[in-house]
Design a protein around this motif. Structure first.
Motif, short mmCIF file in Angstrom:
data_model
loop_
_atom_site.label_atom_id
_atom_site.label_comp_id
_atom_site.label_asym_id
_atom_site.label_seq_id
_atom_site.Cartn_x
_atom_site.Cartn_y
_atom_site.Cartn_z
N UNK A 91 -18.86 4.71 -45.28
CA UNK A 91 -17.54 4.08 -45.26
C UNK A 91 -17.52 2.79 -44.45
N UNK A 92 -18.68 2.30 -44.04
CA UNK A 92 -18.76 1.12 -43.18
C UNK A 92 -18.07 -0.10 -43.81
N UNK A 93 -18.38 -0.40 -45.05
CA UNK A 93 -17.79 -1.56 -45.72
C UNK A 93 -16.29 -1.35 -45.92
N UNK A 94 -15.91 -0.15 -46.33
CA UNK A 94 -14.48 0.14 -46.53
C UNK A 94 -13.71 0.00 -45.22
N UNK A 95 -14.27 0.49 -44.13
CA UNK A 95 -13.62 0.37 -42.82
C UNK A 95 -13.38 -1.10 -42.48
N UNK A 96 -14.39 -1.92 -42.68
CA UNK A 96 -14.26 -3.33 -42.32
C UNK A 96 -13.25 -4.04 -43.20
N UNK A 97 -13.28 -3.77 -44.48
CA UNK A 97 -12.32 -4.42 -45.39
C UNK A 97 -10.89 -3.99 -45.09
N UNK A 98 -10.67 -2.69 -44.83
CA UNK A 98 -9.31 -2.25 -44.51
C UNK A 98 -8.87 -2.84 -43.18
N UNK A 99 -9.77 -2.90 -42.21
CA UNK A 99 -9.43 -3.52 -40.93
C UNK A 99 -9.00 -4.98 -41.15
N UNK A 100 -9.78 -5.72 -41.92
CA UNK A 100 -9.44 -7.14 -42.14
C UNK A 100 -8.11 -7.27 -42.88
N UNK A 136 -5.58 -5.00 -42.99
CA UNK A 136 -4.48 -4.55 -42.14
C UNK A 136 -4.15 -5.57 -41.05
N UNK A 137 -5.16 -6.25 -40.56
CA UNK A 137 -4.95 -7.28 -39.54
C UNK A 137 -3.92 -8.30 -40.05
N UNK A 138 -4.17 -8.87 -41.20
CA UNK A 138 -3.25 -9.86 -41.77
C UNK A 138 -1.95 -9.25 -42.24
N UNK A 139 -2.02 -8.08 -42.85
CA UNK A 139 -0.82 -7.43 -43.39
C UNK A 139 0.17 -7.11 -42.27
N UNK A 140 -0.35 -6.80 -41.09
CA UNK A 140 0.52 -6.49 -39.95
C UNK A 140 0.98 -7.73 -39.19
N UNK A 141 0.56 -8.90 -39.65
CA UNK A 141 1.02 -10.14 -39.03
C UNK A 141 0.04 -10.79 -38.07
N UNK A 142 -1.19 -10.28 -38.05
CA UNK A 142 -2.23 -10.87 -37.21
C UNK A 142 -3.09 -11.83 -38.01
N UNK A 143 -4.29 -12.09 -37.54
CA UNK A 143 -5.19 -13.00 -38.25
C UNK A 143 -5.45 -12.54 -39.68
N UNK A 144 -5.42 -13.49 -40.61
CA UNK A 144 -5.61 -13.20 -42.03
C UNK A 144 -7.11 -13.11 -42.36
N UNK A 145 -7.79 -12.19 -41.74
CA UNK A 145 -9.24 -12.07 -41.84
C UNK A 145 -9.70 -11.81 -43.27
N UNK A 146 -9.01 -10.94 -43.97
CA UNK A 146 -9.41 -10.61 -45.35
C UNK A 146 -9.28 -11.84 -46.24
N UNK A 147 -8.16 -12.51 -46.15
CA UNK A 147 -7.92 -13.70 -46.98
C UNK A 147 -8.94 -14.79 -46.67
N UNK A 148 -9.25 -14.96 -45.40
CA UNK A 148 -10.22 -15.98 -45.01
C UNK A 148 -11.60 -15.70 -45.60
N UNK A 149 -11.97 -14.43 -45.71
CA UNK A 149 -13.31 -14.08 -46.20
C UNK A 149 -13.37 -13.88 -47.71
N UNK A 150 -12.34 -13.24 -48.28
CA UNK A 150 -12.39 -12.84 -49.69
C UNK A 150 -11.35 -13.51 -50.57
#
Length: 129
Positions: free
Chosen positions: A46-55, A57-71
């Motif tokens: 689940x390593x990749x899934x954990x990282x993608x959900x973390x990224x 959720x970070x942006x979805x909750x109003x923090x850094x848009x990590x997922x959008x920046x990467x993918x």
């Protein structure tokens, strides 16, 4: 000038709080017998899934848009189309998320807000009716 309102990301504890939530979510997916069908949709690790959900959720909750920046744009529904997501899969996902929220987020109002909001996202992911 008024100070900005804290975001859910701030209120959950920033990066550390989001990581704690996501890690507990995936730990529960491995621990709970009642979510076997959901777990089987995921890779053995689940390593990749954990990282993608973390990224995400970070942006979805109003923090850094990590997922959008990467993918790029999450396009959640499209990215989940290869998986048969019915009401049972949605409910299993929400069981893990709701329990993870209960165990990692002390503020009841924040916990309820995130649970209801992410529940709408989970509803949108269903592609089998």
């Amino acid at each position: 000038m008024t100070p900005e309102e804290p975001t859910p990301y701030d209120l959950i504890g920033g990066e550390e709080g989001v990581r704690r939530l996501v890690d507990r979510f995936y730990d529960l997916m491995d621990e709970l017998d009642e979510v076997t069908a959901l777990r089987d949709m995921h890779a053995k690790s689940l390593k990749v899934s954990r990282e993608k959900l973390f990224m995400f959720m970070s942006g979805w909750l109003g923090g850094p848009a990590l997922y959008v920046e990467k993918y790029g744009h999450p396009m959640l529904r499209g990215r989940h189309m290869p998986f048969a997501i019915d009401q049972e899969a949605r409910d299993q996902w929400m069981l893990c998320m709701s329990r993870a929220l209960e165990e990692t987020v002390e503020d009841e109002d924040l916990r309820r807000y995130i649970d209801v909001s992410i529940g709408r996202v989970a509803d949108h992911m269903r592609n089998q009716f």
